[in-house]
Design a protein around this motif. Structure first.
Motif, PDB file in Angstrom:
ATOM      1  N   VAL A  70       0.663  -1.108  -0.046  1.00 24.76           N
ATOM      2  CA  VAL A  70      -0.337   0.036  -0.045  1.00 24.76           C
ATOM      3  C   VAL A  70       0.902   1.239   0.056  1.00 24.76           C
ATOM      4  O   VAL A  70       0.744   2.165  -0.561  1.00 24.76           O
ATOM      5  N   TYR A  71       1.714   1.372   0.941  1.00 31.43           N
ATOM      6  CA  TYR A  71       2.810   2.433   0.840  1.00 31.43           C
ATOM      7  C   TYR A  71       3.635   2.802  -0.247  1.00 31.43           C
ATOM      8  O   TYR A  71       3.669   3.941  -0.691  1.00 31.43           O
ATOM      9  N   LEU A  72       4.224   1.745  -0.982  1.00 31.57           N
ATOM     10  CA  LEU A  72       4.953   1.840  -2.028  1.00 31.57           C
ATOM     11  C   LEU A  72       4.439   2.774  -3.107  1.00 31.57           C
ATOM     12  O   LEU A  72       5.042   3.768  -3.501  1.00 31.57           O
ATOM     13  N   PRO A  73       3.152   2.246  -3.601  1.00 29.06           N
ATOM     14  CA  PRO A  73       2.529   3.290  -4.570  1.00 29.06           C
ATOM     15  C   PRO A  73       2.360   4.445  -4.228  1.00 29.06           C
ATOM     16  O   PRO A  73       2.382   5.634  -5.330  1.00 29.06           O
ATOM     17  N   VAL A  74       1.715   4.725  -3.196  1.00 29.54           N
ATOM     18  CA  VAL A  74       1.270   6.036  -2.936  1.00 29.54           C
ATOM     19  C   VAL A  74       2.558   7.013  -2.635  1.00 29.54           C
ATOM     20  O   VAL A  74       2.530   8.089  -2.533  1.00 29.54           O
ATOM     21  N   VAL A  75       3.384   6.445  -2.219  1.00 30.36           N
ATOM     22  CA  VAL A  75       4.593   7.301  -1.892  1.00 30.36           C
ATOM     23  C   VAL A  75       5.391   7.833  -3.178  1.00 30.36           C
ATOM     24  O   VAL A  75       5.624   8.876  -3.370  1.00 30.36           O
ATOM     25  N   ILE A  76       5.186   7.036  -4.272  1.00 24.39           N
ATOM     26  CA  ILE A  76       5.707   7.120  -5.457  1.00 24.39           C
ATOM     27  C   ILE A  76       4.896   8.228  -6.251  1.00 24.39           C
ATOM     28  O   ILE A  76       5.426   8.973  -6.738  1.00 24.39           O
ATOM     29  N   VAL A  77       3.583   7.836  -6.118  1.00 27.25           N
ATOM     30  CA  VAL A  77       2.851   8.792  -6.511  1.00 27.25           C
ATOM     31  C   VAL A  77       2.867  10.204  -5.974  1.00 27.25           C
ATOM     32  O   VAL A  77       2.969  11.491  -6.735  1.00 27.25           O
ATOM     33  N   GLY A  78       3.045  10.305  -4.723  1.00 28.86           N
ATOM     34  CA  GLY A  78       3.235  11.424  -3.943  1.00 28.86           C
ATOM     35  C   GLY A  78       4.677  12.135  -4.564  1.00 28.86           C
ATOM     36  O   GLY A  78       4.606  13.610  -4.789  1.00 28.86           O
ATOM     37  N   PHE A  79       5.645  11.585  -4.692  1.00 26.80           N
ATOM     38  CA  PHE A  79       6.901  12.048  -5.398  1.00 26.80           C
ATOM     39  C   PHE A  79       6.726  12.568  -6.580  1.00 26.80           C
ATOM     40  O   PHE A  79       7.404  13.627  -7.102  1.00 26.80           O
ATOM     41  N   ILE A  80       5.918  11.858  -7.425  1.00 25.82           N
ATOM     42  CA  ILE A  80       5.843  12.235  -9.071  1.00 25.82           C
ATOM     43  C   ILE A  80       5.160  13.588  -8.983  1.00 25.82           C
ATOM     44  O   ILE A  80       5.601  14.561  -9.872  1.00 25.82           O
ATOM     45  N   PHE A  81       4.145  13.816  -8.195  1.00 24.94           N
ATOM     46  CA  PHE A  81       3.533  14.909  -8.183  1.00 24.94           C
ATOM     47  C   PHE A  81       4.393  16.312  -7.442  1.00 24.94           C
ATOM     48  O   PHE A  81       4.153  17.281  -7.791  1.00 24.94           O
ATOM     49  N   MET A  82       5.050  15.800  -6.598  1.00 23.13           N
ATOM     50  CA  MET A  82       5.719  16.786  -5.764  1.00 23.13           C
ATOM     51  C   MET A  82       6.846  17.561  -6.854  1.00 23.13           C
ATOM     52  O   MET A  82       6.817  18.668  -6.716  1.00 23.13           O
ATOM     53  N   VAL A  83       7.502  16.724  -7.572  1.00 29.28           N
ATOM     54  CA  VAL A  83       8.557  17.413  -8.192  1.00 29.28           C
ATOM     55  C   VAL A  83       8.191  18.729  -9.296  1.00 29.28           C
ATOM     56  O   VAL A  83       8.524  19.743  -9.054  1.00 29.28           O
ATOM     57  N   PRO A  84       6.914  18.566 -10.308  1.00 32.88           N
ATOM     58  CA  PRO A  84       6.708  19.661 -10.740  1.00 32.88           C
ATOM     59  C   PRO A  84       6.141  20.664 -10.038  1.00 32.88           C
ATOM     60  O   PRO A  84       6.217  22.048 -10.362  1.00 32.88           O
ATOM     61  N   ALA A  85       5.404  20.547  -9.011  1.00 29.59           N
ATOM     62  CA  ALA A  85       4.849  21.512  -7.978  1.00 29.59           C
ATOM     63  C   ALA A  85       5.902  22.311  -7.461  1.00 29.59           C
ATOM     64  O   ALA A  85       5.870  23.345  -7.460  1.00 29.59           O
ATOM     65  N   ILE A 142      -8.601  17.989   2.282  1.00 27.01           N
ATOM     66  CA  ILE A 142      -9.403  17.166   1.577  1.00 27.01           C
ATOM     67  C   ILE A 142      -8.956  15.793   1.871  1.00 27.01           C
ATOM     68  O   ILE A 142     -10.019  15.060   2.204  1.00 27.01           O
ATOM     69  N   ALA A 143      -7.599  15.417   2.116  1.00 25.86           N
ATOM     70  CA  ALA A 143      -7.437  14.039   2.377  1.00 25.86           C
ATOM     71  C   ALA A 143      -7.900  13.726   4.061  1.00 25.86           C
ATOM     72  O   ALA A 143      -8.395  12.558   4.144  1.00 25.86           O
ATOM     73  N   GLN A 144      -7.494  14.505   4.796  1.00 22.38           N
ATOM     74  CA  GLN A 144      -7.832  14.477   6.125  1.00 22.38           C
ATOM     75  C   GLN A 144      -9.529  14.139   6.334  1.00 22.38           C
ATOM     76  O   GLN A 144     -10.032  13.423   7.098  1.00 22.38           O
ATOM     77  N   THR A 145     -10.234  15.144   5.768  1.00 22.76           N
ATOM     78  CA  THR A 145     -11.669  15.070   5.660  1.00 22.76           C
ATOM     79  C   THR A 145     -12.140  13.820   5.298  1.00 22.76           C
ATOM     80  O   THR A 145     -13.198  13.259   5.655  1.00 22.76           O
ATOM     81  N   GLY A 146     -11.724  13.399   4.069  1.00 20.48           N
ATOM     82  CA  GLY A 146     -11.960  12.152   3.383  1.00 20.48           C
ATOM     83  C   GLY A 146     -11.840  10.846   4.138  1.00 20.48           C
ATOM     84  O   GLY A 146     -12.647  10.107   4.352  1.00 20.48           O
ATOM     85  N   MET A 147     -10.682  10.926   4.878  1.00 20.28           N
ATOM     86  CA  MET A 147     -10.340   9.874   5.836  1.00 20.28           C
ATOM     87  C   MET A 147     -11.481   9.770   6.940  1.00 20.28           C
ATOM     88  O   MET A 147     -11.855   8.804   7.388  1.00 20.28           O
ATOM     89  N   ALA A 148     -12.048  10.840   7.449  1.00 19.46           N
ATOM     90  CA  ALA A 148     -12.740  11.139   8.395  1.00 19.46           C
ATOM     91  C   ALA A 148     -14.265  10.542   8.122  1.00 19.46           C
ATOM     92  O   ALA A 148     -15.050  10.111   8.779  1.00 19.46           O
ATOM     93  N   ILE A 170       0.562  13.149  -1.944  1.00 19.67           N
ATOM     94  CA  ILE A 170       0.952  14.337  -2.637  1.00 19.67           C
ATOM     95  C   ILE A 170       1.027  15.481  -1.853  1.00 19.67           C
ATOM     96  O   ILE A 170       2.060  16.372  -2.074  1.00 19.67           O
ATOM     97  N   ALA A 171       0.185  15.963  -1.034  1.00 22.02           N
ATOM     98  CA  ALA A 171       0.122  16.998  -0.326  1.00 22.02           C
ATOM     99  C   ALA A 171       1.465  17.255   0.566  1.00 22.02           C
ATOM    100  O   ALA A 171       2.096  18.072   0.886  1.00 22.02           O
ATOM    101  N   PHE A 172       1.484  15.965   1.196  1.00 25.74           N
ATOM    102  CA  PHE A 172       2.721  15.861   2.294  1.00 25.74           C
ATOM    103  C   PHE A 172       4.080  16.085   1.659  1.00 25.74           C
ATOM    104  O   PHE A 172       4.834  17.023   2.392  1.00 25.74           O
ATOM    105  N   ASN A 173       4.150  15.709   0.618  1.00 21.11           N
ATOM    106  CA  ASN A 173       5.645  15.773  -0.149  1.00 21.11           C
ATOM    107  C   ASN A 173       5.823  17.305  -0.409  1.00 21.11           C
ATOM    108  O   ASN A 173       6.848  17.762  -0.465  1.00 21.11           O
ATOM    109  N   ILE A 174       4.789  17.784  -0.867  1.00 22.65           N
ATOM    110  CA  ILE A 174       5.108  18.960  -1.388  1.00 22.65           C
ATOM    111  C   ILE A 174       5.052  20.125  -0.244  1.00 22.65           C
ATOM    112  O   ILE A 174       6.085  20.897  -0.372  1.00 22.65           O
ATOM    113  N   LEU A 175       4.349  19.936   0.778  1.00 21.25           N
ATOM    114  CA  LEU A 175       4.444  20.736   1.930  1.00 21.25           C
ATOM    115  C   LEU A 175       5.943  20.581   2.684  1.00 21.25           C
ATOM    116  O   LEU A 175       6.596  21.359   3.104  1.00 21.25           O
ATOM    117  N   GLU A 176       6.289  19.389   2.779  1.00 23.08           N
ATOM    118  CA  GLU A 176       7.617  19.163   3.183  1.00 23.08           C
ATOM    119  C   GLU A 176       8.568  19.456   2.499  1.00 23.08           C
ATOM    120  O   GLU A 176       9.691  19.975   3.221  1.00 23.08           O
TER     121      GLU A 176
END
Length: 456
Positions: free
Chosen positions: A249-264, A287-293, A311-317
């Motif tokens: 579960v973690y591997l694909p979401v981390v990769i997606v987050g990194f892919i979107f982070m670079v252009p941002a 949105i992510a936190q509200t969706g989880m709730a 996606i959001a975390f990597n950009i903010l970090e």
């Protein structure tokens, strides 16, 4: 970089990576395996154990950095690593959640981040320090990603005690590395760009823009720790994923987050859209936190919300340190980063402890609602953030024998085209400048600096 500077930079980046690997490896598995300890059915205590590391980090990080100015960098680093190793051994041997709280607090007492940064500043010249810091930042990001993927499978093989024993072993390796690989500085001095100063703390703490960023890093990492306090349990119960397979579960979401982070990040920096990208990422996190709730009934929705989250975390970090660098007063950059890092450590404790208590008394939804509230308030306060100028920090060494008027040189440097802020720190023998990303009078600056270096 000289061979010594490269050796120091790579060695300290490796030291950071080894130490952070020990911390990150428990991140995605602790909540599940701590349940097997005596008292582990109490999620409030599990949250305290998870976050105790951050509390002692927050309390000791700045004092240890200042202590290293007095007794030497390596002595403080050795002491911190020994404390971290002892805490890891305690965590590996305890059978109760109360013992785990003690062990995690001891781990956090090895608060050496500021001392490592100061040692790096001692071992690198001003013009190469940014590259050296970037190496450390890259090592931390890589270690985080590796840990999310490796920890579930590794813990399935050797258990949580084995992870802590591995952590102790990595720490011993780090101690040997400091001894054998990291050079000892010929001279240690205070560095305003890398270290916190007690005298500059009031300026930083009262700075309205920095307060917004400090709240931001607190909210981001409180939510991160809150999520990892409950997400492993949800993946096992709602998603029906065995703990050993959580990496899938973690591997694909981390990769997606990194892919979107670079252009941002590229858009934020190159097109001077840092505030806009920053606000967008906070909104995405909300949105992510509200969706989880609100709606997380199965594995598919868990993965979708985790993808949005990363996606959001990597950009903010990636963007927050850049904002700190652009906004902080030039002479107080190290102090601003020290306060920022302390807020991050404190968030680890508060997020974990609050999530554990909420999960114990109300389940997962209140945890994510808390995170959503943190994000909503962050979004509100960030609207008042002044868009930072497209500037970068430049540092120049002043001649050791120059005895001119520091105030006059500061005024001359400040008057040059493209220089937005300048300060000459005569005790540190440096001039710190904030200059435009392009179009600043580099030749004029070098002429003034060279005059100090040629002084007899």
């Amino acid at each position: 970089m000289t061979p010594l500077e490269l050796r120091a930079s790579l060695g300290l980046a490796g030291l950071y990576a080894l130490r952070m690997l020990g911390m990150f490896l428990i991140l995605p598995v602790f909540a599940v395996y701590a349940a097997h300890l005596s008292g582990g059915e109490n999620h409030a205590l599990v949250g305290l154990a998870f976050g105790a590391y951050g509390l002692t980090q927050a309390l000791l990080q700045l004092p240890f950095g200042m202590w290293s100015d007095r007794v030497g960098r390596k002595k403080v680093i050795y002491f911190g690593l020994v404390m971290f190793a002892l805490g890891s051994l305690v965590c590996a041997s305890v059978t109760s959640i109360e013992g785990m709280i003690l062990g995690r607090a001891l781990q956090g007492a090895g608060a050496i981040s500021a001392a490592i940064t100061a040692l790096l500043a001692d071992l690198t010249r001003e013009e190469h320090r940014t590259k050296a810091m970037a190496m450390i930042g890259a090592s931390i990001a890589m270690t985080f990603a590796i840990s999310l993927v490796a920890a579930p499978k590794l813990t399935n093989w050797i258990g949580l005690p084995g992870i802590f024993l591995l952590t102790a072993g990595l720490t011993v390796a780090a101690i040997i590395g400091v001894w054998k690989i990291i050079p000892s500085p010929a001279l240690s001095r205070f560095h305003s760009d890398a270290e916190a100063s007690a005298a500059r703390l009031p300026t930083v703490l009262k700075h309205p823009q920095l307060r917004r960023l400090n709240y931001g890093v607190f909210a981001l990492h409180a939510a991160q720790m809150a999520m990892f306090t409950v997400m492993p349990l949800l993946l096992a119960s709602t998603g029906h994923v065995p703990v050993a397979n959580h990496w899938m579960v973690y591997l694909p979401v981390v990769i997606v987050g990194f892919i979107f982070m670079v252009p941002a990040v590229i858009v934020a920096e190159k097109r001077n859209k840092l505030k806009s990208v920053f606000l967008l990422a906070i909104a995405l996190m909300l949105i992510a936190q509200t969706g989880m709730a609100l709606y997380m009934p199965n594995l598919t929705m868990i993965c979708i919300w985790l993808g949005v989250y990363f996606i959001a975390f990597n950009i903010l970090e990636a963007t927050q340190p850049s904002l700190i660098s652009k906004i902080a007063p030039t002479a107080a950059k190290g102090t601003a980063m020290g306060v920022y890092n302390t807020c991050q450590s404190l968030a680890m404790f508060v997020g974990s402890a609050a999530a554990g208590w909420l999960f114990q008394h109300g389940g997962a939804a209140p945890v994510f609602w808390l995170c959503a509230v943190l994000m909503a308030f962050w979004l509100i306060v960030t609207f008042g953030l002044q868009p930072p100028l497209p500037v970068k920090t430049q540092m120049f060494h002043i001649g050791e024998h120059w005895r001119g008027d520091a105030a006059h040189l500061t005024a001359e440097l400040s008057a040059l085209a493209g220089v937005k802020e300048a300060v000459v720190l005569i005790d540190e023998r440096v001039a710190l400048l904030k200059v435009l990303q392009s179009g600043w009078d580099e030749a004029g600056v070098k002429t003034l600096i060279d005059a100090t270096r040629n002084a007899s």
